[in-house]
Write a protein that holds these residues in place. Structure first.
Motif, mmCIF file in Angstrom:
data_model
loop_
_atom_site.group_PDB
_atom_site.id
_atom_site.type_symbol
_atom_site.label_atom_id
_atom_site.label_comp_id
_atom_site.label_asym_id
_atom_site.label_seq_id
_atom_site.Cartn_x
_atom_site.Cartn_y
_atom_site.Cartn_z
ATOM 1 N N VAL A 116 56.602 65.374 31.381
ATOM 2 C CA VAL A 116 55.702 66.461 30.976
ATOM 3 C C VAL A 116 55.675 67.551 32.037
ATOM 4 O O VAL A 116 55.737 68.745 31.721
ATOM 5 N N ARG A 117 55.596 67.154 33.294
ATOM 6 C CA ARG A 117 55.583 68.136 34.390
ATOM 7 C C ARG A 117 56.857 68.997 34.344
ATOM 8 O O ARG A 117 56.811 70.215 34.507
ATOM 9 N N THR A 118 57.990 68.392 34.079
ATOM 10 C CA THR A 118 59.255 69.114 33.997
ATOM 11 C C THR A 118 59.280 70.053 32.797
ATOM 12 O O THR A 118 59.767 71.179 32.889
ATOM 13 N N ALA A 119 58.717 69.609 31.687
ATOM 14 C CA ALA A 119 58.723 70.401 30.454
ATOM 15 C C ALA A 119 57.737 71.560 30.488
ATOM 16 O O ALA A 119 57.925 72.560 29.795
ATOM 17 N N ALA A 120 56.680 71.432 31.273
ATOM 18 C CA ALA A 120 55.638 72.468 31.329
ATOM 19 C C ALA A 120 55.255 72.733 32.784
ATOM 20 O O ALA A 120 54.125 72.454 33.203
ATOM 21 N N PRO A 121 56.172 73.263 33.580
ATOM 22 C CA PRO A 121 55.929 73.396 35.018
ATOM 23 C C PRO A 121 54.822 74.370 35.408
ATOM 24 O O PRO A 121 54.301 74.274 36.513
ATOM 25 N N ASP A 122 54.457 75.280 34.528
ATOM 26 C CA ASP A 122 53.463 76.297 34.871
ATOM 27 C C ASP A 122 52.044 75.963 34.409
ATOM 28 O O ASP A 122 51.158 76.804 34.522
ATOM 29 N N HIS A 123 51.849 74.749 33.894
ATOM 30 C CA HIS A 123 50.533 74.360 33.400
ATOM 31 C C HIS A 123 49.976 73.187 34.198
ATOM 32 O O HIS A 123 50.741 72.385 34.749
#
Length: 93
Positions: A57-64
């Motif tokens: 998830v961190r990789t898929a949404a790095p700016d959140h």
């Protein structure tokens, strides 16, 4: 927004679809859901599984902001929490 999935890739897919959406403050990763790929084991009961999902998830949404939703039904919640933070969780719920 709270997301769930049957495996780490499904969580990542959900996160990627949400990334960049207006008004999205953060993503809560509900790892209390069953891991279909591992015979229904709950992600939040295994530090490695928890790490894998949060990292995806961190990789898929790095700016959140990414929050891991833990399960109280484990023998050592600190091990699970540590794995989630190491994987990139900004917070725990």
């Amino acid at each position: 927004m709270s997301i769930a999935g049957r495996d780490a890739q499904e969580y990542a897919h959900c996160a990627a679809r949400l990334a960049g959406q207006p008004g999205l403050v953060g993503i809560e990763v509900n790892i209390s859901c069953p891991n279909v790929a591992d015979r229904g084991a709950v992600f939040a009961c295994n530090p490695d599984a928890s790490y894998g999902v949060v990292e995806a998830v961190r990789t898929a949404a790095p700016d959140h902001c990414v929050y891991a939703k833990l399960s109280p039904d484990v023998t050592s919640i600190t091990d699970i929490a540590a794995a989630c933070v190491e994987a990139g969780a900004d917070g725990l719920s």
